[in-house]
Design a protein around this motif. Sequence first.
Motif, short mmCIF file in Angstrom:
data_model
loop_
_atom_site.label_atom_id
_atom_site.label_comp_id
_atom_site.label_asym_id
_atom_site.label_seq_id
_atom_site.Cartn_x
_atom_site.Cartn_y
_atom_site.Cartn_z
N ASP A 179 0.85 -1.19 0.00
CA ASP A 179 0.00 0.00 0.00
C ASP A 179 0.89 1.24 0.00
N ASN A 180 0.28 2.39 -0.20
CA ASN A 180 1.05 3.64 -0.30
C ASN A 180 0.73 4.61 0.83
N THR A 181 0.65 4.09 2.06
CA THR A 181 0.39 4.94 3.21
C THR A 181 1.57 5.89 3.44
N VAL A 182 1.30 6.95 4.20
CA VAL A 182 2.35 7.93 4.52
C VAL A 182 3.49 7.25 5.28
N TYR A 183 3.13 6.33 6.18
CA TYR A 183 4.14 5.61 6.97
C TYR A 183 5.08 4.84 6.05
N ASN A 184 4.52 4.06 5.13
CA ASN A 184 5.36 3.28 4.22
C ASN A 184 6.14 4.17 3.26
N SER A 185 5.56 5.31 2.92
CA SER A 185 6.26 6.25 2.05
C SER A 185 7.54 6.76 2.72
N ARG A 186 7.47 6.99 4.02
CA ARG A 186 8.67 7.42 4.76
C ARG A 186 9.70 6.31 4.83
N ILE A 187 9.22 5.06 5.00
CA ILE A 187 10.13 3.92 5.02
C ILE A 187 10.84 3.80 3.67
N LEU A 188 10.11 4.01 2.59
CA LEU A 188 10.71 3.96 1.25
C LEU A 188 11.86 4.95 1.15
N ASP A 189 11.68 6.16 1.70
CA ASP A 189 12.75 7.17 1.68
C ASP A 189 14.01 6.63 2.37
N VAL A 190 13.81 5.93 3.48
CA VAL A 190 14.94 5.37 4.23
C VAL A 190 15.67 4.32 3.39
N TYR A 191 14.91 3.48 2.71
CA TYR A 191 15.52 2.41 1.90
C TYR A 191 16.26 2.99 0.69
N ILE A 192 15.71 4.01 0.10
CA ILE A 192 16.40 4.67 -1.03
C ILE A 192 17.73 5.24 -0.55
N THR A 193 17.74 5.85 0.63
CA THR A 193 18.98 6.39 1.21
C THR A 193 20.00 5.27 1.42
N ARG A 194 19.54 4.11 1.90
CA ARG A 194 20.45 2.98 2.11
C ARG A 194 21.07 2.53 0.79
N LEU A 195 20.23 2.38 -0.24
CA LEU A 195 20.75 1.93 -1.53
C LEU A 195 21.76 2.92 -2.09
N ARG A 196 21.48 4.19 -1.96
CA ARG A 196 22.44 5.20 -2.43
C ARG A 196 23.79 5.06 -1.72
N LYS A 197 23.74 4.75 -0.45
CA LYS A 197 24.97 4.57 0.32
C LYS A 197 25.76 3.38 -0.20
N TYR A 198 25.06 2.29 -0.52
CA TYR A 198 25.75 1.10 -1.04
C TYR A 198 26.49 1.41 -2.34
N PHE A 199 25.86 2.22 -3.21
CA PHE A 199 26.43 2.47 -4.54
C PHE A 199 27.35 3.69 -4.59
N GLU A 207 23.59 6.02 -10.08
CA GLU A 207 22.89 7.09 -9.34
C GLU A 207 21.38 6.83 -9.33
N ILE A 208 20.78 6.95 -8.16
CA ILE A 208 19.33 6.89 -8.02
C ILE A 208 18.83 8.33 -7.93
N ILE A 209 18.14 8.76 -8.97
CA ILE A 209 17.66 10.15 -9.04
C ILE A 209 16.22 10.22 -8.53
N THR A 210 15.96 11.19 -7.67
CA THR A 210 14.60 11.42 -7.18
C THR A 210 13.91 12.46 -8.04
N LEU A 211 12.74 12.11 -8.55
CA LEU A 211 11.90 13.08 -9.25
C LEU A 211 10.75 13.41 -8.30
N LYS A 212 10.85 14.57 -7.67
CA LYS A 212 9.96 14.94 -6.58
C LYS A 212 8.49 14.82 -6.98
N GLY A 213 7.75 14.08 -6.14
CA GLY A 213 6.33 13.91 -6.38
C GLY A 213 6.00 12.89 -7.45
N ILE A 214 7.02 12.31 -8.09
CA ILE A 214 6.79 11.37 -9.18
C ILE A 214 7.35 9.99 -8.85
N GLY A 215 8.68 9.93 -8.65
CA GLY A 215 9.29 8.63 -8.38
C GLY A 215 10.80 8.69 -8.50
#
Length: 228
Positions: free
Chosen positions: A187-207, A214-222
Amino acid sequence: MNQRILYVEDEQILGQLVKESLEKRGFNVLPVSNGNDSLPMFKKYSPHLCLLDIMLPGTDGYEVAEQIRSIDKSVPIIFLTAKIQPADLVMGFKAGCNDYVRKPFNMEELVLRIENWLLVKYGEQDTIQHNNYQIGTFIFDLQKQQLRHKGENTRLSHKESELLHILCNHKNTIVSRDYILQKVWGDNTVYNSRILDVYITRLRKYFRPDPHSEIITLKGIGYKFIYK
């Protein structure tokens, strides 16, 4: 091994979309738009799996399947078709198909069915390379949920692997936040959306050691995962 897929489809736009999607996942797609050309292509390239439409110009999909079965009794054949009445299914299985996927279909479902039939036919060793992604100077092993880089292995969590798998399958293209949230968290709840941000940060750190990944963020899109 790059698995070769004979793909017989006369709808040009759909055919191109499926071809590009499968090639992004590491398959070698052999496209054919006319039933008459299917068997010569099959004989020339000996594909590992066949995707066949039924309603085709020239020879229809049923006959194509029968022709393939006359020279190869075991290659997996999947029909991609809108013809899914009981009589159509019986006719298809009698012609030699292994599976049906109804149009319109979900690409992820199609990929899973392809992988399953390849695993049944050829076993794990012949499908394992499809589960490895070369990401710049990294190798992502999906089965082992590992990132390998210059002799060092980083163990990924299940969610990290799911997220990275989606990003790899959409290499250099935009994948929406909603799509990721539904696929990985359900689901796309606000809580899970914040968790997704954390996971994206982790992946960026690995690479981080590879400046070309590079993992590029397109604000409000993906997101867009860019790598060589």
